[in-house]
Design a protein around this motif. Structure first.
Motif, PDB file in Angstrom:
ATOM      1  N   ALA A  33       0.828  -1.205   0.000  1.00  9.01           N
ATOM      2  CA  ALA A  33       0.000   0.000   0.000  1.00  9.01           C
ATOM      3  C   ALA A  33       0.861   1.254   0.000  1.00  9.01           C
ATOM      4  CB  ALA A  33      -0.933  -0.014   1.214  1.00  9.01           C
ATOM      5  N   ALA A  34       1.966   1.230   0.749  1.00 11.43           N
ATOM      6  CA  ALA A  34       2.869   2.380   0.748  1.00 11.43           C
ATOM      7  C   ALA A  34       3.467   2.610  -0.640  1.00 11.43           C
ATOM      8  CB  ALA A  34       3.981   2.169   1.780  1.00 11.43           C
ATOM      9  N   GLY A  35       3.853   1.527  -1.314  1.00 16.13           N
ATOM     10  CA  GLY A  35       4.383   1.676  -2.672  1.00 16.13           C
ATOM     11  C   GLY A  35       3.359   2.247  -3.630  1.00 16.13           C
ATOM     12  N   LEU A  36       2.103   1.811  -3.528  1.00 13.30           N
ATOM     13  CA  LEU A  36       1.057   2.339  -4.403  1.00 13.30           C
ATOM     14  C   LEU A  36       0.761   3.800  -4.093  1.00 13.30           C
ATOM     15  CD1 LEU A  36      -1.428  -0.666  -4.555  1.00 13.30           C
ATOM     16  CD2 LEU A  36       0.154   0.112  -6.325  1.00 13.30           C
ATOM     17  N   LEU A  37       0.798   4.186  -2.821  1.00 17.39           N
ATOM     18  CA  LEU A  37       0.604   5.595  -2.467  1.00 17.39           C
ATOM     19  C   LEU A  37       1.719   6.461  -3.064  1.00 17.39           C
ATOM     20  CD1 LEU A  37      -0.574   5.403   1.261  1.00 17.39           C
ATOM     21  CD2 LEU A  37      -1.894   6.175  -0.723  1.00 17.39           C
ATOM     22  N   LEU A  38       2.935   5.955  -3.021  1.00 15.09           N
ATOM     23  CA  LEU A  38       4.049   6.707  -3.616  1.00 15.09           C
ATOM     24  C   LEU A  38       3.859   6.864  -5.120  1.00 15.09           C
ATOM     25  CD1 LEU A  38       6.956   5.089  -1.596  1.00 15.09           C
ATOM     26  CD2 LEU A  38       6.313   7.509  -1.533  1.00 15.09           C
ATOM     27  N   VAL A  54       9.458   6.724   4.147  1.00 15.29           N
ATOM     28  CA  VAL A  54       8.333   6.699   3.212  1.00 15.29           C
ATOM     29  C   VAL A  54       7.273   7.708   3.636  1.00 15.29           C
ATOM     30  CG1 VAL A  54       6.440   5.288   2.319  1.00 15.29           C
ATOM     31  CG2 VAL A  54       8.743   4.329   2.482  1.00 15.29           C
ATOM     32  N   GLY A  55       6.969   7.749   4.933  1.00 16.35           N
ATOM     33  CA  GLY A  55       5.976   8.691   5.427  1.00 16.35           C
ATOM     34  C   GLY A  55       6.389  10.138   5.199  1.00 16.35           C
ATOM     35  N   ALA A  56       7.677  10.445   5.410  1.00 19.34           N
ATOM     36  CA  ALA A  56       8.156  11.814   5.192  1.00 19.34           C
ATOM     37  C   ALA A  56       8.003  12.222   3.731  1.00 19.34           C
ATOM     38  CB  ALA A  56       9.611  11.924   5.629  1.00 19.34           C
TER      39      ALA A  56
END
Length: 477
Positions: free
Chosen positions: A87-92, A396-398
């Motif tokens: 999910a983090a990769g898709l958000l990026l 990733v969050g930053a």
């Protein structure tokens, strides 16, 4: 009594061949070759069709979504850790569909590759994270013979193979006779031109240099996800140093940090007043003198802390308290230096204007401050198994937060506000920004802002549908 003697038993000299180099610690998956190959082909085709070659755009988001679904189908593993990293990769990758800045999209694409590697492997330990830097490319090479062996039994004499061959024959007949009919009639030729895609250089490049590498990488990712490599934990008792052997170097470093902060207290935190009160000192000299050195100090302190945590003994309460005390003091002093670097950069921007590079530097300093705060939290109980993935997660969050606030819009808005207060602005720099900055630039007077807007639109040029993003759609004519 028999004259025959019993013959000695025959000892076989045959020895089983040694397993291949990688199979000793990274065996091949037992099944799933068909699903892995199908997922790889879907991912490669999605890359060839959607990935934009002329800039950021929604194509990256579409590719990421299809590749994620295909690999999830191949792996059939829905563990929460893997899903969160996916999910983090898709958000990026979704940032590419929202923002127009190429540098921001490039950072997001590269970071999404790291998130995808973590989703594929489920790595958590430091050694596993390091291994993942080469695992997927190596797995892509190992997956080819594994896939071939897995498919050999399925396709031999199968109806699917015969139908596939029939389809190839039909396509060949269609091309040959279609070309003849197109040459015989102009109307039929126009229909053929409308239906058949144009075989230009871009089509060839996508089919060869986009489809093939992404297919291989996706195959390696599926291979890794089905059977991630695992390093055996270090056996035996953890080797450590004696107390003075590690405490003396760390103690000397703590004393050095404290002395530097005391000596430089005025310049570290004096701000604009210190610059005005110091003869011959400018904001540029105040910010630049030592800023990069302090940033390097902040970064180099991390491996020093990691070495202390690795080699310091923890057998007794006194040893544990000594480790907490010295490392904690070093972390706190480093946080003071991080605050100093941020203060210097803020004063510099306030005096000379705002740029994307300066905003990125400040963001990195803030992230390093968060990392050191997490080190303090880990040091309370001297347990840091969660720290490596937490550091990557905060990175990733930053980046996601940076994309959400629209960095080029923030930079342009700060420069426009400074222009309204001081009358100073650099229109040539503003013209190098992307369409993300256009809403803030609209606040400039018409004679100044119009030329900047024209330059930004001219620099962007004409983009394909793959490069569509929301900012361009809302702000460019």
């Amino acid at each position: 009594m028999s004259d025959h003697t019993t013959a000695p038993p025959v000892v076989s000299q045959y020895q089983a061949p040694a397993p291949p180099l990688f199979d000793s610690f990274w065996p091949r998956p037992e099944s799933g070759a068909t699903r892995a190959l199908l997922a790889a082909l879907i991912s490669g085709a999605a890359a060839a069709v959607f990935i934009p070659l002329d800039g950021p755009g929604i194509g990256w988001t579409l590719f990421g979504a299809l590749a994620a679904v295909a690999l999830l189908f191949a792996v059939r593993d829905a563990r929460i850790g893997r899903l969160l990293w996916a999910a983090a990769g898709l958000l990026l990758l979704s940032v590419c569909a929202l923002r127009s800045a190429e540098w921001l999209s490039a950072l997001c694409v590269l970071t999404s590759a790291v998130a995808a590697a973590l989703a594929v492997s489920g790595a958590r330990a430091v050694r596993e994270l390091v291994l993942m830097t080469v695992a997927v490319p190596v797995a892509a090479c190992r997956a080819l013979p594994w896939t071939a062996r897995g498919m050999r039994g399925r396709v031999r004499g199968s109806r699917a193979l015969r139908m596939g061959f029939s389809g190839l024959v039909a396509l060949l007949l269609l091309l040959v006779f279609g070309a003849l009919f197109a040459g015989a009639d102009e109307n039929f030729a126009r229909i053929a031109d409308a239906v058949v895609p144009e075989l230009d250089f871009e089509t060839f490049f996508r089919a060869t240099f986009v489809f093939v590498p992404f297919t291989l990488l996706a195959l390696g990712a599926a291979f890794t996800a089905l059977r991630p490599p695992r390093l055996d934990p270090a056996g035996g008792e953890r080797r450590t140093l004696r107390g003075p052997e590690w405490a003396v170097p760390i103690g000397v470093l703590v004393a050095l940090f404290a002395l530097f902060i005391v000596v430089q207290a005025t310049s570290l935190f004096g701000g604009p007043e210190h610059v005005h009160d110091s003869a011959g000192l400018t904001f540029s000299a105040s910010a630049r003198s030592g800023f990069w050195q302090l940033t390097l100090v902040t970064i180099l302190t991390l491996p020093v802390i990691a070495a202390a945590a690795r080699w310091a003994p923890r057998r007794s309460a006194a040893e544990r308290n000594l480790l907490r005390g010295l490392v904690g003091a070093l972390v706190v002093l480093t946080l003071v230096i991080v605050g100093s670097a941020l203060a210097r950069m803020w004063s510099y921007q306030d005096a000379y204007g705002y740029t994307v590079l300066r905003l990125l530097v400040m963001t990195c300093e803030i992230w390093l401050g968060i990392v050191y705060a997490m080190i303090i939290a880990a040091g309370v109980r001297l347990r840091a198994h969660w720290l490596p993935t937490a550091i990557l997660g905060t990175a990733v969050g930053a980046l996601l937060v940076l994309a959400a606030v629209n960095p080029e819009g923030v930079v342009a808005g700060a420069n426009v506000t400074r222009f309204e207060q001081t009358g100073k602005i650099d229109p040539e720099y503003l013209a190098t920004l992307s369409a993300d900055a256009l809403p803030s630039i609209d606040r400039l007077p018409a004679d100044l802002g119009q030329s900047v807007v024209l330059d930004i639109n001219a620099n962007a040029g004409e983009l394909s549908w793959r490069s569509w993003n929301l900012t361009d759609a809302l702000n460019r004519p």
